[in-house]
Scaffold this motif. Structure first.
Motif, PDB file in Angstrom:
ATOM      1  N   ARG A 286       1.084  -1.367   0.149  1.00 53.34           N
ATOM      2  CA  ARG A 286      -0.161  -0.038  -0.092  1.00 53.34           C
ATOM      3  C   ARG A 286       0.760   1.155   0.005  1.00 53.34           C
ATOM      4  O   ARG A 286       1.803   1.364   1.023  1.00 53.34           O
ATOM      5  N   ASP A 287       0.615   1.982  -0.978  1.00 54.81           N
ATOM      6  CA  ASP A 287       1.519   3.385  -1.267  1.00 54.81           C
ATOM      7  C   ASP A 287       2.943   2.866  -0.989  1.00 54.81           C
ATOM      8  O   ASP A 287       3.733   3.757  -0.332  1.00 54.81           O
ATOM      9  N   GLY A 288       3.405   1.943  -1.712  1.00 58.11           N
ATOM     10  CA  GLY A 288       4.863   1.804  -1.639  1.00 58.11           C
ATOM     11  C   GLY A 288       5.310   1.103  -0.463  1.00 58.11           C
ATOM     12  O   GLY A 288       6.621   0.802  -0.419  1.00 58.11           O
ATOM     13  N   ARG A 289       4.510   0.682   0.459  1.00 59.81           N
ATOM     14  CA  ARG A 289       4.923   0.110   1.790  1.00 59.81           C
ATOM     15  C   ARG A 289       4.326  -1.382   1.875  1.00 59.81           C
ATOM     16  O   ARG A 289       3.317  -1.447   1.688  1.00 59.81           O
ATOM     17  N   LEU A 290       5.116  -2.133   2.328  1.00 60.16           N
ATOM     18  CA  LEU A 290       4.816  -3.545   2.829  1.00 60.16           C
ATOM     19  C   LEU A 290       4.216  -3.530   4.123  1.00 60.16           C
ATOM     20  O   LEU A 290       4.801  -3.068   5.280  1.00 60.16           O
ATOM     21  N   LEU A 291       2.694  -3.920   4.157  1.00 59.95           N
ATOM     22  CA  LEU A 291       2.122  -3.907   5.646  1.00 59.95           C
ATOM     23  C   LEU A 291       1.716  -5.335   5.785  1.00 59.95           C
ATOM     24  O   LEU A 291       1.364  -6.130   5.065  1.00 59.95           O
ATOM     25  N   VAL A 292       1.987  -5.640   7.266  1.00 56.21           N
ATOM     26  CA  VAL A 292       1.564  -6.847   7.609  1.00 56.21           C
ATOM     27  C   VAL A 292       0.609  -6.993   8.816  1.00 56.21           C
ATOM     28  O   VAL A 292       0.898  -5.809   9.572  1.00 56.21           O
ATOM     29  N   ASP A 311       9.795   0.517   8.560  1.00 55.19           N
ATOM     30  CA  ASP A 311       9.478   1.668   9.016  1.00 55.19           C
ATOM     31  C   ASP A 311       9.814   1.499  10.797  1.00 55.19           C
ATOM     32  O   ASP A 311       9.657   2.497  11.429  1.00 55.19           O
ATOM     33  N   ASP A 312       9.228   0.273  11.303  1.00 56.73           N
ATOM     34  CA  ASP A 312       9.126   0.151  12.612  1.00 56.73           C
ATOM     35  C   ASP A 312       8.047   0.783  13.350  1.00 56.73           C
ATOM     36  O   ASP A 312       8.162   1.490  14.131  1.00 56.73           O
ATOM     37  N   VAL A 313       6.774   0.843  12.431  1.00 55.74           N
ATOM     38  CA  VAL A 313       5.811   1.457  12.996  1.00 55.74           C
ATOM     39  C   VAL A 313       4.512   0.494  12.733  1.00 55.74           C
ATOM     40  O   VAL A 313       4.397  -0.370  11.776  1.00 55.74           O
ATOM     41  N   ALA A 314       3.806   0.755  13.735  1.00 60.89           N
ATOM     42  CA  ALA A 314       2.570  -0.139  13.703  1.00 60.89           C
ATOM     43  C   ALA A 314       1.167   0.642  14.369  1.00 60.89           C
ATOM     44  O   ALA A 314       1.529   1.440  15.033  1.00 60.89           O
ATOM     45  N   ALA A 315       0.229   0.171  13.991  1.00 60.76           N
ATOM     46  CA  ALA A 315      -1.036   0.721  14.426  1.00 60.76           C
ATOM     47  C   ALA A 315      -2.131  -0.219  14.589  1.00 60.76           C
ATOM     48  O   ALA A 315      -2.311  -1.081  13.896  1.00 60.76           O
ATOM     49  N   VAL A 316      -3.020  -0.094  15.617  1.00 58.63           N
ATOM     50  CA  VAL A 316      -4.071  -0.715  15.950  1.00 58.63           C
ATOM     51  C   VAL A 316      -5.419   0.073  15.925  1.00 58.63           C
ATOM     52  O   VAL A 316      -5.236   1.371  16.219  1.00 58.63           O
ATOM     53  N   VAL A 317      -6.524  -0.330  15.316  1.00 56.64           N
ATOM     54  CA  VAL A 317      -7.701   0.298  15.220  1.00 56.64           C
ATOM     55  C   VAL A 317      -8.782  -0.517  15.759  1.00 56.64           C
ATOM     56  O   VAL A 317      -8.871  -1.566  15.250  1.00 56.64           O
ATOM     57  N   LEU A 318      -9.577  -0.152  16.664  1.00 56.81           N
ATOM     58  CA  LEU A 318     -10.857  -0.847  17.084  1.00 56.81           C
ATOM     59  C   LEU A 318     -12.236   0.006  17.118  1.00 56.81           C
ATOM     60  O   LEU A 318     -12.124   1.038  17.340  1.00 56.81           O
ATOM     61  N   ALA A 319     -13.073  -0.798  16.705  1.00 54.51           N
ATOM     62  CA  ALA A 319     -14.509  -0.061  16.640  1.00 54.51           C
ATOM     63  C   ALA A 319     -15.527  -1.121  17.247  1.00 54.51           C
ATOM     64  O   ALA A 319     -15.561  -2.250  17.068  1.00 54.51           O
ATOM     65  N   ASN A 320     -16.631  -0.500  17.732  1.00 53.51           N
ATOM     66  CA  ASN A 320     -17.955  -1.391  18.133  1.00 53.51           C
ATOM     67  C   ASN A 320     -19.164  -1.256  17.246  1.00 53.51           C
ATOM     68  O   ASN A 320     -20.152  -0.787  17.705  1.00 53.51           O
ATOM     69  N   THR A 330      -7.636   2.164   7.810  1.00 56.05           N
ATOM     70  CA  THR A 330      -7.512   3.346   8.824  1.00 56.05           C
ATOM     71  C   THR A 330      -6.150   3.045   9.478  1.00 56.05           C
ATOM     72  O   THR A 330      -5.280   4.164   9.791  1.00 56.05           O
ATOM     73  N   ALA A 331      -5.773   1.754   9.934  1.00 54.77           N
ATOM     74  CA  ALA A 331      -4.849   1.301  10.762  1.00 54.77           C
ATOM     75  C   ALA A 331      -3.557   1.755   9.701  1.00 54.77           C
ATOM     76  O   ALA A 331      -2.490   1.944   9.840  1.00 54.77           O
ATOM     77  N   ALA A 332      -3.622   1.252   8.433  1.00 55.27           N
ATOM     78  CA  ALA A 332      -2.471   1.580   7.775  1.00 55.27           C
ATOM     79  C   ALA A 332      -2.198   2.937   7.441  1.00 55.27           C
ATOM     80  O   ALA A 332      -1.103   3.202   7.072  1.00 55.27           O
ATOM     81  N   ASP A 333      -3.419   3.450   7.032  1.00 52.16           N
ATOM     82  CA  ASP A 333      -3.233   5.220   7.216  1.00 52.16           C
ATOM     83  C   ASP A 333      -2.494   5.700   8.224  1.00 52.16           C
ATOM     84  O   ASP A 333      -1.524   6.743   8.033  1.00 52.16           O
ATOM     85  N   LEU A 334      -2.621   5.315   9.461  1.00 49.49           N
ATOM     86  CA  LEU A 334      -1.949   5.752  10.733  1.00 49.49           C
ATOM     87  C   LEU A 334      -0.307   5.418  10.717  1.00 49.49           C
ATOM     88  O   LEU A 334       0.345   6.052  10.807  1.00 49.49           O
ATOM     89  N   VAL A 335      -0.174   4.408   9.922  1.00 52.61           N
ATOM     90  CA  VAL A 335       1.184   3.997   9.988  1.00 52.61           C
ATOM     91  C   VAL A 335       2.020   4.724   8.872  1.00 52.61           C
ATOM     92  O   VAL A 335       3.070   5.277   9.007  1.00 52.61           O
ATOM     93  N   GLY A 336       1.263   4.921   7.763  1.00 53.64           N
ATOM     94  CA  GLY A 336       1.878   6.028   6.867  1.00 53.64           C
ATOM     95  C   GLY A 336       1.765   7.338   7.401  1.00 53.64           C
ATOM     96  O   GLY A 336       3.015   7.985   7.175  1.00 53.64           O
ATOM     97  N   ILE A 337       1.052   7.763   7.989  1.00 54.29           N
ATOM     98  CA  ILE A 337       1.168   9.236   8.595  1.00 54.29           C
ATOM     99  C   ILE A 337       2.324   9.203   9.418  1.00 54.29           C
ATOM    100  O   ILE A 337       3.192  10.190   9.288  1.00 54.29           O
ATOM    101  N   VAL A 338       2.647   8.345  10.218  1.00 59.52           N
ATOM    102  CA  VAL A 338       4.019   8.578  11.081  1.00 59.52           C
ATOM    103  C   VAL A 338       5.357   8.016  10.336  1.00 59.52           C
ATOM    104  O   VAL A 338       6.141   8.751  10.296  1.00 59.52           O
TER     105      VAL A 338
END
Length: 464
Positions: A286-292, A311-320, A330-338
């Motif tokens: 995604r956007d030139g970045r490998l996300l797992v 990048d040594d960056v991770a993100a978690v997103v939870l919703a009810n 959204t989690a991928a976008d948070l990683v990309g922002i940082v």
């Protein structure tokens, strides 16, 4: 200069808050909570909620659905590392009589075992697990939908089978094994099979009106290894660090790297989306970045965990809520922002403390036929093979301790590199999976397959 444990910049923090605010508002989620990890620790937490004056924190539980599968995969890899099973073993060897015994353990982990996507009706996510007391109730009379190993086909029953495999070999309930072998060592004390206060309630939001209805919470029974768990952003942030780095108390860095490696055949849609599946982990370019990581959903809840190891960056997103916000994206976008706002500062270059002269003489240019490659000594005794033009096969090769190396990735993964020496000890050529690499193109003194024309290189005047 940025230090490894420096807090995020104010502008970065605001961009993160803006992103989850948009996700909660446009996705119409009753609440949404997120966390960001950098350099092995949580550096940001945020939440948005429809409840005035109250927001969930990093200790509030949400149901994480299929993110549970990654935990189950860790338990299976632990059994492999202990020698209790081989990933190439057919399921029948360890858990006979399922009707799906031809599938290997690796194929079940990678959703390429050919099993159906769901258990027989009624829909298992909204009905009690007591309706499916035996594996045959989960798999049904005809469990296969595709030839074993032929394609990626996501299968929830496949992870039920893996959970049963863990129980058979550990002689203990899946959740007890998980708590003892993963949750306790990693300090994930707010991750559990049943909700523990404080926890969010699950809601369905009407697609055409701003009204809600509570979703039922069911114990999934045998399907638990596929989606039962409840967790928090605090715990999942710690789990993300483990999935990026490993932890010898649970799984080595090498084994979690194996989980992050594509392991299932991809169809055209997967290739178009830049996605793949490893051993209990989703992968996406995604956007030139490998996300797992992994996504998850159960009625009333959505979850997403995304990691950029580079990048040594991770993100978690939870919703009810049952649907609405795209939490994986959204989690991928948070990683990309940082990663983009505050790119990782590389470690200072340092020379190797020592080097074997016999290895050092391998460094430099090599030729496979007429194509040029550079062989460089990498950290930890590895070798890096890269095409000089930037286009072509490349590989990282790990030392075996006996003067040979084994390819770790790409075309040469698993292939052996051997140094072929002349009687006087000098290097003649390299043999990499039968490919001969020489110091000059088509070196006449090396064992080039097919031989080398005795007249050598020539211009147009030499052509007869």
């Amino acid at each position: 200069m940025t230090t490894p444990h420096e807090e995020l910049l104010p502008a970065t923090r605001r961009a993160l808050l803006h992103r989850i605010a948009v996700a909660q508002a446009e996705g119409r989620a009753p609440s949404l909570v997120a966390a960001v990890v950098r350099d092995g620790r949580t550096v940001w937490h945020g939440s948005r909620t429809s409840v005035e004056g109250h927001g969930p924190d990093e200790n509030v539980q949400y149901r994480i659905g299929s993110l549970t599968k990654t935990f189950t995969a860790v338990l299976v890899l632990r059994l492999r590392d202990e020698g209790r099973l081989d990933l190439g073993d057919a399921l029948e060897k360890h858990l006979p009589g399922t009707g799906a015994g031809e599938a290997t353990i690796a194929q079940l982990l990678a959703h390429s075992g050919g099993l159906a996507a769901e258990s027989p009706a009624p829909w298992w996510e909204r009905t009690p697990g007591s309706l499916r007391p035996e594996l045959v109730d989960v798999l049904g009379p005809d469990p296969l939908r595709h030839p074993v190993g032929s394609r990626f086909h996501y299968s929830n029953p496949g992870y039920t089978v893996l959970g049963a495999l863990v129980e058979r070999l550990r002689e203990a309930p899946w959740e007890d094994v998980l708590r003892r072998e993963v949750l306790a060592p990693l300090g994930l004390h707010r991750t559990s099979g049943s909700p523990q206060a404080p926890h969010a309630g699950g809601w369905a939001v009407h697609p055409w009106a701003d009204v809600m209805m509570p979703e039922p919470v069911e114990d999934l029974g045998l399907m638990a290894p596929a989606g039962q768990l409840w967790s928090t952003t605090g715990d999942l942030a710690r789990f993300a660090v483990f999935l990026a780095r490993g932890d010898e108390r649970v799984l080595s860095a090498e084994s979690v790297r194996e989980m992050r490696t594509p392991a299932a055949p991809s169809d055209a849609a997967d290739l178009a989306a830049g996605s793949a599946y490893g051993l209990g982990m989703q992968l996406q370019h995604r956007d030139g970045r490998l996300l797992v990581g992994h996504s998850g959903s159960l009625p009333g809840f959505l979850a997403g965990l995304s990691i950029s190891v580079e990048d040594d960056v991770a993100a978690v997103v939870l919703a009810n809520c049952t649907s609405g916000p795209q939490v994986w994206g959204t989690a991928a976008d948070l990683v990309g922002i940082v990663a983009e706002a505050e790119p990782r500062i590389p470690e200072p270059w340092r020379p190797l403390p020592a080097v074997d002269p016999a290895v050092l003489e391998l460094a430099g240019p090599w030729y496979w036929g007429t194509q040029g490659f550079g062989l460089r000594l990498a950290a930890g005794g590895d070798l890096a093979l890269e095409p000089l033009t930037g286009v072509g096969r490349r590989a990282r090769l790990r030392a075996n301790g006996d003067g040979t190396w084994t390819g770790c990735d790409g075309y040469y993964a698993g292939e052996l590199l051997t140094v072929v020496r002349r009687p006087d000890g000098s290097v003649s050529h390299l043999d990499l999976g039968s490919f001969v690499f020489t110091r000059t193109p088509y070196d006449g003194e090396a064992a080039v397959p097919g031989g080398v024309d005795p007249d050598g290189w020539r211009g147009t005047d030499g052509i007869r």
